[in-house]
Design a protein around this motif. Structure first.
Motif, PDB file in Angstrom:
ATOM      1  N   LEU A 167       2.323   5.994   3.894  1.00 20.84           N
ATOM      2  CA  LEU A 167       1.147   5.132   3.996  1.00 20.84           C
ATOM      3  C   LEU A 167       0.178   5.602   5.073  1.00 20.84           C
ATOM      4  O   LEU A 167      -1.011   5.295   5.025  1.00 20.84           O
ATOM      5  CB  LEU A 167       1.566   3.691   4.297  1.00 20.84           C
ATOM      6  CG  LEU A 167       2.538   3.025   3.326  1.00 20.84           C
ATOM      7  CD1 LEU A 167       2.825   1.605   3.775  1.00 20.84           C
ATOM      8  CD2 LEU A 167       1.983   3.020   1.911  1.00 20.84           C
ATOM      9  N   GLY A 168       0.710   6.338   6.061  1.00 25.10           N
ATOM     10  CA  GLY A 168      -0.137   6.842   7.128  1.00 25.10           C
ATOM     11  C   GLY A 168      -0.778   5.759   7.977  1.00 25.10           C
ATOM     12  O   GLY A 168      -1.897   5.894   8.453  1.00 25.10           O
ATOM     13  N   LEU A 169      -0.073   4.642   8.133  1.00 24.60           N
ATOM     14  CA  LEU A 169      -0.627   3.532   8.918  1.00 24.60           C
ATOM     15  C   LEU A 169       0.156   3.301  10.205  1.00 24.60           C
ATOM     16  O   LEU A 169      -0.107   2.348  10.934  1.00 24.60           O
ATOM     17  CB  LEU A 169      -0.610   2.241   8.080  1.00 24.60           C
ATOM     18  CG  LEU A 169      -1.470   2.224   6.826  1.00 24.60           C
ATOM     19  CD1 LEU A 169      -1.161   1.031   5.964  1.00 24.60           C
ATOM     20  CD2 LEU A 169      -2.942   2.229   7.197  1.00 24.60           C
ATOM     21  N   GLY A 170       1.126   4.145  10.461  1.00 22.94           N
ATOM     22  CA  GLY A 170       1.929   3.992  11.676  1.00 22.94           C
ATOM     23  C   GLY A 170       2.934   2.859  11.594  1.00 22.94           C
ATOM     24  O   GLY A 170       3.520   2.465  12.606  1.00 22.94           O
ATOM     25  N   LEU A 171       3.147   2.325  10.397  1.00 23.76           N
ATOM     26  CA  LEU A 171       4.074   1.196  10.270  1.00 23.76           C
ATOM     27  C   LEU A 171       5.521   1.619  10.521  1.00 23.76           C
ATOM     28  O   LEU A 171       6.367   0.781  10.827  1.00 23.76           O
ATOM     29  CB  LEU A 171       3.957   0.550   8.882  1.00 23.76           C
ATOM     30  CG  LEU A 171       2.627  -0.137   8.559  1.00 23.76           C
ATOM     31  CD1 LEU A 171       2.660  -0.764   7.183  1.00 23.76           C
ATOM     32  CD2 LEU A 171       2.303  -1.192   9.612  1.00 23.76           C
ATOM     33  N   GLU A 172       5.798   2.931  10.391  1.00 26.94           N
ATOM     34  CA  GLU A 172       7.174   3.394  10.593  1.00 26.94           C
ATOM     35  C   GLU A 172       7.656   3.125  12.024  1.00 26.94           C
ATOM     36  O   GLU A 172       8.849   3.036  12.266  1.00 26.94           O
ATOM     37  CB  GLU A 172       7.320   4.880  10.241  1.00 26.94           C
ATOM     38  CG  GLU A 172       6.461   5.845  11.048  1.00 26.94           C
ATOM     39  CD  GLU A 172       5.065   6.031  10.446  1.00 26.94           C
ATOM     40  OE1 GLU A 172       4.671   5.199   9.612  1.00 26.94           O
ATOM     41  OE2 GLU A 172       4.372   6.994  10.827  1.00 26.94           O
ATOM     42  N   ASP A 173       6.716   2.960  12.949  1.00 25.81           N
ATOM     43  CA  ASP A 173       7.107   2.680  14.340  1.00 25.81           C
ATOM     44  C   ASP A 173       7.178   1.188  14.625  1.00 25.81           C
ATOM     45  O   ASP A 173       7.463   0.783  15.740  1.00 25.81           O
ATOM     46  CB  ASP A 173       6.095   3.321  15.307  1.00 25.81           C
ATOM     47  CG  ASP A 173       5.998   4.816  15.098  1.00 25.81           C
ATOM     48  OD1 ASP A 173       7.044   5.440  14.833  1.00 25.81           O
ATOM     49  OD2 ASP A 173       4.879   5.361  15.174  1.00 25.81           O
ATOM     50  N   GLY A 228      -4.712  -7.265   6.553  1.00 31.45           N
ATOM     51  CA  GLY A 228      -4.674  -7.390   5.099  1.00 31.45           C
ATOM     52  C   GLY A 228      -4.405  -6.057   4.406  1.00 31.45           C
ATOM     53  O   GLY A 228      -3.606  -5.979   3.476  1.00 31.45           O
ATOM     54  N   GLY A 229      -5.054  -5.022   4.890  1.00 36.27           N
ATOM     55  CA  GLY A 229      -4.887  -3.703   4.295  1.00 36.27           C
ATOM     56  C   GLY A 229      -3.467  -3.193   4.463  1.00 36.27           C
ATOM     57  O   GLY A 229      -2.873  -2.641   3.535  1.00 36.27           O
ATOM     58  N   GLN A 230      -2.939  -3.394   5.675  1.00 36.58           N
ATOM     59  CA  GLN A 230      -1.560  -2.962   5.939  1.00 36.58           C
ATOM     60  C   GLN A 230      -0.580  -3.717   5.063  1.00 36.58           C
ATOM     61  O   GLN A 230       0.370  -3.156   4.529  1.00 36.58           O
ATOM     62  CB  GLN A 230      -1.214  -3.177   7.418  1.00 36.58           C
ATOM     63  CG  GLN A 230      -1.933  -2.206   8.343  1.00 36.58           C
ATOM     64  CD  GLN A 230      -1.784  -2.583   9.802  1.00 36.58           C
ATOM     65  OE1 GLN A 230      -1.676  -3.758  10.146  1.00 36.58           O
ATOM     66  NE2 GLN A 230      -1.776  -1.584  10.660  1.00 36.58           N
ATOM     67  N   ARG A 231      -0.820  -5.022   4.919  1.00 38.50           N
ATOM     68  CA  ARG A 231       0.082  -5.820   4.088  1.00 38.50           C
ATOM     69  C   ARG A 231       0.016  -5.386   2.640  1.00 38.50           C
ATOM     70  O   ARG A 231       1.020  -5.335   1.945  1.00 38.50           O
ATOM     71  CB  ARG A 231      -0.271  -7.310   4.201  1.00 38.50           C
ATOM     72  CG  ARG A 231       0.238  -7.925   5.483  1.00 38.50           C
ATOM     73  CD  ARG A 231      -0.110  -9.384   5.588  1.00 38.50           C
ATOM     74  NE  ARG A 231       0.798 -10.221   4.827  1.00 38.50           N
ATOM     75  CZ  ARG A 231       0.976 -11.529   5.072  1.00 38.50           C
ATOM     76  NH1 ARG A 231       0.321 -12.101   6.041  1.00 38.50           N
ATOM     77  NH2 ARG A 231       1.807 -12.231   4.350  1.00 38.50           N
ATOM     78  N   GLN A 232      -1.185  -5.048   2.180  1.00 40.81           N
ATOM     79  CA  GLN A 232      -1.348  -4.632   0.791  1.00 40.81           C
ATOM     80  C   GLN A 232      -0.666  -3.288   0.553  1.00 40.81           C
ATOM     81  O   GLN A 232      -0.030  -3.096  -0.478  1.00 40.81           O
ATOM     82  CB  GLN A 232      -2.845  -4.572   0.482  1.00 40.81           C
ATOM     83  CG  GLN A 232      -3.229  -4.956  -0.909  1.00 40.81           C
ATOM     84  CD  GLN A 232      -2.788  -6.338  -1.349  1.00 40.81           C
ATOM     85  OE1 GLN A 232      -1.834  -6.908  -0.833  1.00 40.81           O
ATOM     86  NE2 GLN A 232      -3.462  -6.872  -2.337  1.00 40.81           N
ATOM     87  N   ALA A 233      -0.780  -2.398   1.525  1.00 41.56           N
ATOM     88  CA  ALA A 233      -0.117  -1.100   1.399  1.00 41.56           C
ATOM     89  C   ALA A 233       1.403  -1.293   1.383  1.00 41.56           C
ATOM     90  O   ALA A 233       2.119  -0.652   0.611  1.00 41.56           O
ATOM     91  CB  ALA A 233      -0.532  -0.195   2.560  1.00 41.56           C
ATOM     92  N   LEU A 234       1.866  -2.207   2.210  1.00 41.59           N
ATOM     93  CA  LEU A 234       3.302  -2.488   2.262  1.00 41.59           C
ATOM     94  C   LEU A 234       3.772  -3.095   0.941  1.00 41.59           C
ATOM     95  O   LEU A 234       4.828  -2.725   0.409  1.00 41.59           O
ATOM     96  CB  LEU A 234       3.604  -3.447   3.427  1.00 41.59           C
ATOM     97  CG  LEU A 234       5.061  -3.873   3.599  1.00 41.59           C
ATOM     98  CD1 LEU A 234       5.949  -2.677   3.910  1.00 41.59           C
ATOM     99  CD2 LEU A 234       5.199  -4.920   4.705  1.00 41.59           C
ATOM    100  N   THR A 235       2.973  -4.001   0.394  1.00 44.63           N
ATOM    101  CA  THR A 235       3.324  -4.618  -0.894  1.00 44.63           C
ATOM    102  C   THR A 235       3.443  -3.555  -1.976  1.00 44.63           C
ATOM    103  O   THR A 235       4.338  -3.587  -2.822  1.00 44.63           O
ATOM    104  CB  THR A 235       2.262  -5.655  -1.308  1.00 44.63           C
ATOM    105  OG1 THR A 235       2.008  -6.524  -0.221  1.00 44.63           O
ATOM    106  CG2 THR A 235       2.738  -6.478  -2.489  1.00 44.63           C
ATOM    107  N   LEU A 236       2.528  -2.592  -1.919  1.00 42.91           N
ATOM    108  CA  LEU A 236       2.546  -1.501  -2.883  1.00 42.91           C
ATOM    109  C   LEU A 236       3.860  -0.705  -2.775  1.00 42.91           C
ATOM    110  O   LEU A 236       4.505  -0.380  -3.773  1.00 42.91           O
ATOM    111  CB  LEU A 236       1.350  -0.588  -2.609  1.00 42.91           C
ATOM    112  CG  LEU A 236       1.072   0.527  -3.584  1.00 42.91           C
ATOM    113  CD1 LEU A 236       0.723  -0.047  -4.945  1.00 42.91           C
ATOM    114  CD2 LEU A 236      -0.066   1.388  -3.073  1.00 42.91           C
ATOM    115  N   LEU A 237       4.233  -0.454  -1.540  1.00 45.89           N
ATOM    116  CA  LEU A 237       5.485   0.270  -1.300  1.00 45.89           C
ATOM    117  C   LEU A 237       6.680  -0.543  -1.808  1.00 45.89           C
ATOM    118  O   LEU A 237       7.607  -0.010  -2.421  1.00 45.89           O
ATOM    119  CB  LEU A 237       5.628   0.528   0.204  1.00 45.89           C
ATOM    120  CG  LEU A 237       6.596   1.616   0.643  1.00 45.89           C
ATOM    121  CD1 LEU A 237       6.202   2.940   0.016  1.00 45.89           C
ATOM    122  CD2 LEU A 237       6.599   1.724   2.157  1.00 45.89           C
TER     123      LEU A 237
END
Lengths: 265, 311
Positions: free
Chosen positions: A134-140, A151-160
């Motif tokens: 996702l390239g959003l740094g959520l892995e950390d 919202g964008g991060q949540r949507q990307a996470l939902t996609l995953l």
């Protein structure tokens, strides 16, 4: 892969608010199809998705996923076959639970939920790798509560989450509509990456005609609960927004799509 | 108003608070985790007490009696769950229906509206009499504290499992849960079953503690439980982040509730007014988050590129 046969859905039947949302609707998707869906407000786009997902029973018709008749299956049972991303970023994730816990819930989609641990250490390593895509740094931020994300991060996470267990069919219901243009583009790009990587059969509703043309191998336009335009392959690639607008005016008798479609093109 | 009287009453208040702490933990599960206000607890508390006392009077071992009491409470929770999910009745009403039905059931279990048990003749686990001048392992406060620690450990484990996570997800976002293949109706029923089981266990202990089971013993249990949940969160919410500690906070909240109650009684307030007072206090505390949102929130302007990210 997906076969919708003559499905009808009427809301508020017998009242002044009666609305035929799907009118003898039929659609067949081949394995690996990436279909974009456009249409004005009330054309029945979301109704079609909800019918496939089993949010409520349909009035008539049949829905088959990969040859299995799911028409009578409840929503949570159909989840086995489907990955879903919703328009509202709040809908697809559990806000009070961690990113890892949300992914772990998705990891068990379609499986029996036992008294085994909800997340394992091994899984978490796997999630970290996947979040990097996702390239959003959520892995950390693996254990952060999802409610803290944008919202964008949540949507990307939902996609995953929707694609963590490979779905037979991925349903994207205007999943970028609530995001700002930059975030929307990013989420759409990620969508493309994941769909191509896993060769997912995908149905994507969008209000953005450019996106509808740029993505996928087939485009359908809906109006009053039916498919009024179905184009694929080379023909679709050569489409222009103006062609779609003309087509739309043709069928709707001059009355124009909707404000949102205008504004975004 | 002799302060010594107040001190003398404290161990009793703590013991009662601990026993009600189990009820409060049960209510926390429905109210906070499942987001359901389950009124059946007013009935299932008494069911637990009634079953426990009647079993003991018929010569059963105290642990067997408590176990059966818990199971009876679970059955009550199952009834509410079926009303709510299978029959589509709103959760509040489903709870009220169960509560009303249980009134008759409880009367039938006891045969009359009140059944006493003599602490000298039966081997009770907890009692008013086991508070002072007994070995520490027999002390009610110690015994109930151990039970609470064991229960919290079990719940902590359970809510970390796949099934427990599904239950939490259901309470948090049922749309998402169904999309992830969770049978949200099952989760709700399961949550109600666990919650009412805990409440009935608490009722079983309470009836032993006070030496009798009474048809009215559960009246207002939901309010006392909510008070404990709210007090626990208000006081310990900032420091107790972990789930197990949150449950512990609820138990502490329950103890605090009974200590405050004891102080109020010591100050000489008319005890007839206590339930009114509890109701008002809970009403105000429940209103605080709403008021905060409505009157005390200043519009904030977020800076940075995500300001339009739909959040």
């Amino acid at each position: 892969m997906l076969e919708i046969r003559n499905v009808t859905k009427v809301f508020n039947p017998g009242t002044v608010n009666e609305k035929v949302a799907l009118n003898d609707f039929s659609l067949t998707l081949e394995e690996g199809d990436f279909v974009t869906v456009i249409g004005g407000n009330g054309a029945g786009k979301s109704t079609m998705m909800n019918a496939i997902a089993g949010v409520w029973p349909v009035d008539a018709g049949q829905i088959l996923i990969d040859g299995v008749d799911v028409t009578k299956l409840s929503e949570h049972k159909r989840a086995k076959y489907l990955g879903r991303v919703f328009q509202d970023p709040m809908t697809g994730t559990a806000a009070t639970m961690g990113i890892d816990e949300n992914l772990a819930l998705a990891k068990r989609r379609g499986k029996f939920r036992s008294l085994k641990g909800g997340t394992s250490k091994k899984e978490r390593e796997e999630y970290k790798e996947l979040l990097k895509i996702l390239g959003l740094g959520l892995e950390d931020r693996l254990t952060s509560k999802v409610g803290l994300l944008s919202g964008g991060q949540r949507q990307a996470l939902t996609l995953l989450m929707a694609t963590l267990v490979k779905p037979k069919l991925l349903l994207l219901d205007e999943h970028t509509a609530a995001l700002d243009p930059k975030t929307a583009a990013k989420v759409l790009e990620t969508t493309e990456v994941i769909v191509n990587r896993d060769h997912l059969t995908t149905l994507m509703i969008t209000h953005n005609m450019k996106d509808a043309i740029a993505h996928g191998n087939r485009l359908i336009m809906m109006h009053e609960g039916r498919v009024i335009y179905d184009v694929r392959g080379e023909e679709k690639k050569n489409l222009h927004v103006s062609d779609l607008l003309k087509k739309f005016e043709e069928v709707s008798g001059g009355e124009f799509a909707n404000d949102r479609m205008m504004l975004t093109n | 108003m002799n302060i010594l009287n107040l001190f003398a009453a404290m161990p009793g208040a703590v013991a009662q608070g601990l026993i009600w702490g189990i009820t409060s933990i049960g209510i926390y599960i429905t109210f906070r985790i499942l987001d359901i206000a389950d009124l059946s607890v007013d009935g299932s508390l008494c069911t637990g007490g009634a079953v426990c006392i009647m079993m003991m009077l018929s010569g059963q071992n105290v642990f067997v009696s408590l176990l059966v009491a818990t199971l009876a409470g679970m059955a009550a929770g199952l009834a509410t769950g079926i009303f709510h999910t299978f029959m589509g009745i709103p959760a509040i009403l489903a709870g009220i229906l169960t509560q009303l039905g249980l009134y008759s059931v409880n009367l039938k279990i006891m045969g009359k509206s009140n059944q006493a048990i003599n602490v000298d003749k039966y081997d009770l686990l907890v009692s008013l009499r086991y508070i002072k001048n007994v070995a520490f392992y027999k002390n009610t406060i110690f015994v109930v504290a151990i039970i609470i620690v064991l229960l919290i450990a079990a719940l902590y484990w359970f809510f970390g499992t796949e099934l427990g996570c599904a239950l939490r997800a259901t309470g948090c976002n049922s749309n998402m849960s169904r999309a992830q293949g969770i049978n949200t109706n099952m989760s709700k029923v399961l949550g109600l079953v666990i919650s009412n089981g805990l409440v009935a266990l608490s009722g079983g202990l309470l009836s032993q503690y006070q030496g009798f089971a009474d048809i009215n013993m559960g009246r207002g249990a939901i309010v006392i439980g909510l008070a404990a949940v709210i007090i626990g969160e208000a006081i310990f919410g900032k420091i107790f982040r972990n789930f197990a500690l949150k449950l512990l906070g609820v138990a502490f909240g329950s103890i605090l509730y009974y200590i405050v109650l004891q102080v109020v009684i010591w100050m000489g307030i008319d005890t007839d007014l206590l339930k009114l007072l509890s109701a008002l206090v809970v009403a105000v505390f429940l209103a605080i988050p709403y008021w905060k949102g409505k009157y005390f929130t200043k519009p904030t302007i977020k800076k940075g590129e995500n300001q339009n990210a739909g959040n």
